[in-house]
Design an enzyme around this catalytic site. Sequence first.
Site, short mmCIF file in Angstrom:
data_model
loop_
_atom_site.label_atom_id
_atom_site.label_comp_id
_atom_site.label_asym_id
_atom_site.label_seq_id
_atom_site.Cartn_x
_atom_site.Cartn_y
_atom_site.Cartn_z
N GLU A 80 0.82 -1.21 0.00
CA GLU A 80 0.00 0.00 0.00
C GLU A 80 0.86 1.26 0.00
OE1 GLU A 80 -3.13 0.07 -0.45
OE2 GLU A 80 -3.65 -2.04 -0.14
N CYS A 142 -7.36 -2.35 8.15
CA CYS A 142 -6.03 -2.33 7.54
C CYS A 142 -5.52 -0.90 7.40
CB CYS A 142 -6.07 -3.02 6.17
SG CYS A 142 -6.39 -4.79 6.29
N HIS A 165 -1.11 -5.81 1.53
CA HIS A 165 -2.32 -6.61 1.41
C HIS A 165 -1.99 -7.89 0.63
CE1 HIS A 165 -5.54 -3.53 2.50
NE2 HIS A 165 -5.88 -4.63 3.13
#
Length: 204
Positions: A80, A142, A165
């Site tokens: 991310e 998350c 992820h």
Amino acid sequence: MTKILLTGFVPFLDYKINPTMQIVEALSNKEMHGYEIVGRILSVDFQQSADQLKQYIDEVKPQMIISLGLAGGRYKITPERIAINVKDGEPDNNGYTPVDESIYENGADAYLTNLPIRNMVNRLQKEGFPAEISNTAGTYLCNNIMYEGLAYAKQNEGVKAGFIHIPASFELAIQHGKIPGWNIQDLITCIKLCIEEIIRAAKN
């Protein structure tokens, strides 16, 4: 030895298995290039998980914070890029359902990761694994944990932090019935490769 805090989550929503737990358990207490991986599992509760992460950071005093999350439905490994100061989405495991809430009332709107995510994706692709940078960690747990880790890194010079992820494992994909899955050993290998690239960048 320099410490890496590696976190995963317990099962949540309609995912009765969370492969991040298996990855963290497989890599915890392993040594990589002079770094010790310390694995910890977080609850799927907005407040509890944030407090747990802070407690683990205090205990471990890591130079790197790498958090893992399940993205059921994604079919690539996706580091991310950004965490935003928003809590919103499905209920957590204790039924709390935030709507358009801030993680911190006066916090930064967003934090960018300082992990070498392009290098991580390039390495995974070179090794034959589907991967790409993700520009949204969502607004669920998350994102919440990524934001907490990056806020700590911002306040502590030299600390690296970020979030990766992962797709479902085969075991979860079969149990769930409607999402793609990967071999769990491939998922573990991919996280090891990402950690190698993070360490390489830190030493250069």
